[in-house]
Design an enzyme around this catalytic site. Sequence first.
Site, PDB file in Angstrom:
ATOM      1  N   GLY A  49       0.852  -1.176   0.000  1.00  0.00           N
ATOM      2  CA  GLY A  49       0.000   0.000   0.000  1.00  0.00           C
ATOM      3  C   GLY A  49       0.890   1.229   0.000  1.00  0.00           C
ATOM      4  O   GLY A  49       2.096   1.134   0.270  1.00  0.00           O
ATOM      5  N   GLN A  54       2.940   9.858   1.923  1.00  0.00           N
ATOM      6  CA  GLN A  54       4.266   9.247   1.766  1.00  0.00           C
ATOM      7  C   GLN A  54       4.996   9.738   0.527  1.00  0.00           C
ATOM      8  O   GLN A  54       6.200   9.531   0.396  1.00  0.00           O
ATOM      9  CB  GLN A  54       4.142   7.722   1.702  1.00  0.00           C
ATOM     10  CG  GLN A  54       3.714   7.102   3.013  1.00  0.00           C
ATOM     11  CD  GLN A  54       3.588   5.603   2.879  1.00  0.00           C
ATOM     12  OE1 GLN A  54       2.564   5.105   2.463  1.00  0.00           O
ATOM     13  NE2 GLN A  54       4.655   4.880   3.205  1.00  0.00           N
ATOM     14  N   CYS A 103       6.901  -0.673   6.638  1.00  0.00           N
ATOM     15  CA  CYS A 103       6.394   0.494   5.926  1.00  0.00           C
ATOM     16  C   CYS A 103       7.480   1.006   4.991  1.00  0.00           C
ATOM     17  O   CYS A 103       8.656   1.036   5.372  1.00  0.00           O
ATOM     18  CB  CYS A 103       6.037   1.578   6.948  1.00  0.00           C
ATOM     19  SG  CYS A 103       5.395   3.089   6.221  1.00  0.00           S
ATOM     20  N   LEU A 104       7.086   1.418   3.805  1.00  0.00           N
ATOM     21  CA  LEU A 104       8.065   1.944   2.850  1.00  0.00           C
ATOM     22  C   LEU A 104       8.716   3.233   3.348  1.00  0.00           C
ATOM     23  O   LEU A 104       9.772   3.615   2.862  1.00  0.00           O
ATOM     24  CB  LEU A 104       7.404   2.188   1.493  1.00  0.00           C
ATOM     25  CG  LEU A 104       6.923   0.926   0.760  1.00  0.00           C
ATOM     26  CD1 LEU A 104       6.125   1.314  -0.476  1.00  0.00           C
ATOM     27  CD2 LEU A 104       8.092   0.030   0.378  1.00  0.00           C
ATOM     28  N   HIS A 145      -3.362   0.351   8.333  1.00  0.00           N
ATOM     29  CA  HIS A 145      -2.020   0.928   8.214  1.00  0.00           C
ATOM     30  C   HIS A 145      -2.038   2.101   7.228  1.00  0.00           C
ATOM     31  O   HIS A 145      -1.491   3.176   7.519  1.00  0.00           O
ATOM     32  CB  HIS A 145      -1.052  -0.174   7.755  1.00  0.00           C
ATOM     33  CG  HIS A 145       0.349   0.293   7.520  1.00  0.00           C
ATOM     34  ND1 HIS A 145       1.413  -0.121   8.278  1.00  0.00           N
ATOM     35  CD2 HIS A 145       0.864   1.158   6.598  1.00  0.00           C
ATOM     36  CE1 HIS A 145       2.523   0.467   7.837  1.00  0.00           C
ATOM     37  NE2 HIS A 145       2.207   1.251   6.809  1.00  0.00           N
ATOM     38  N   GLU A 146      -2.671   1.899   6.065  1.00  0.00           N
ATOM     39  CA  GLU A 146      -2.668   2.966   5.046  1.00  0.00           C
ATOM     40  C   GLU A 146      -3.498   4.165   5.497  1.00  0.00           C
ATOM     41  O   GLU A 146      -3.105   5.316   5.296  1.00  0.00           O
ATOM     42  CB  GLU A 146      -3.178   2.427   3.703  1.00  0.00           C
ATOM     43  CG  GLU A 146      -2.278   1.384   3.077  1.00  0.00           C
ATOM     44  CD  GLU A 146      -0.807   1.759   3.061  1.00  0.00           C
ATOM     45  OE1 GLU A 146      -0.475   2.930   2.826  1.00  0.00           O
ATOM     46  OE2 GLU A 146       0.022   0.862   3.315  1.00  0.00           O
ATOM     47  N   HIS A 149      -1.745   6.571   7.795  1.00  0.00           N
ATOM     48  CA  HIS A 149      -0.839   7.538   7.151  1.00  0.00           C
ATOM     49  C   HIS A 149      -1.568   8.864   6.887  1.00  0.00           C
ATOM     50  O   HIS A 149      -0.973   9.940   7.000  1.00  0.00           O
ATOM     51  CB  HIS A 149      -0.318   6.998   5.818  1.00  0.00           C
ATOM     52  CG  HIS A 149       0.844   6.063   5.943  1.00  0.00           C
ATOM     53  ND1 HIS A 149       2.044   6.453   6.486  1.00  0.00           N
ATOM     54  CD2 HIS A 149       0.993   4.771   5.569  1.00  0.00           C
ATOM     55  CE1 HIS A 149       2.892   5.418   6.447  1.00  0.00           C
ATOM     56  NE2 HIS A 149       2.280   4.393   5.905  1.00  0.00           N
TER      57      HIS A 149
HETATM   58 NI    NI Z   1       3.248   2.576   5.545  1.00  0.00          NI
END
Ligand code: NI
Length: 177
Positions: A49, A54, A103-104, A145-146, A149
Amino acid sequence: MATLDILQVGHPTLREQAQSLDTDALASEHWQGFIDDLIETMRAANGAGLAANQVGQLVRICAVEVQANNPRYPEKEPIPLTILVNPVLTALDASTLTSYEGCLSVPNLRGQVTRNAHIRVDYLDRDGQPQSRIAQGIQAVTYQHECDHLDGKLFLDNVGDPTTLTTWENFERHHRR
Ligand code: NI
């Protein structure tokens, strides 16, 4: 289309609240092109995701997709490509699930987070149509999670026991089970 730079932990934009997008703005070439770039960036990074924060945009848009055999997340069940605009989460019961998240925007770190295990997410798709999806287990975790953000939160905030934090290499070696 273009791949965008993914902001890393410590960048202030990751900690800001993203703003809702109305359907007129969503239909614009600008935001439709942004959604294409968000998808391309998520796929290039093998993410499950990616949220607009981000990549430096404070709008309530995130993408979720789990393809079979994602090298970052081989344990996750597939989720078809989904664009969520202005998503709203509702827990459907009191059940919870504890799993390792990564997480990225948090390089080379995973940790255990406890989340709702059964949720509904209401959102607009990229065409501005209202949609609703019910998710359980790891899929429910991915949506939470998304959506976090978009409220300026990272999974790190929800790691209840910091001793569970692990590099990806040590996750594979010691914690995957
Ligand atoms: Ni993330």
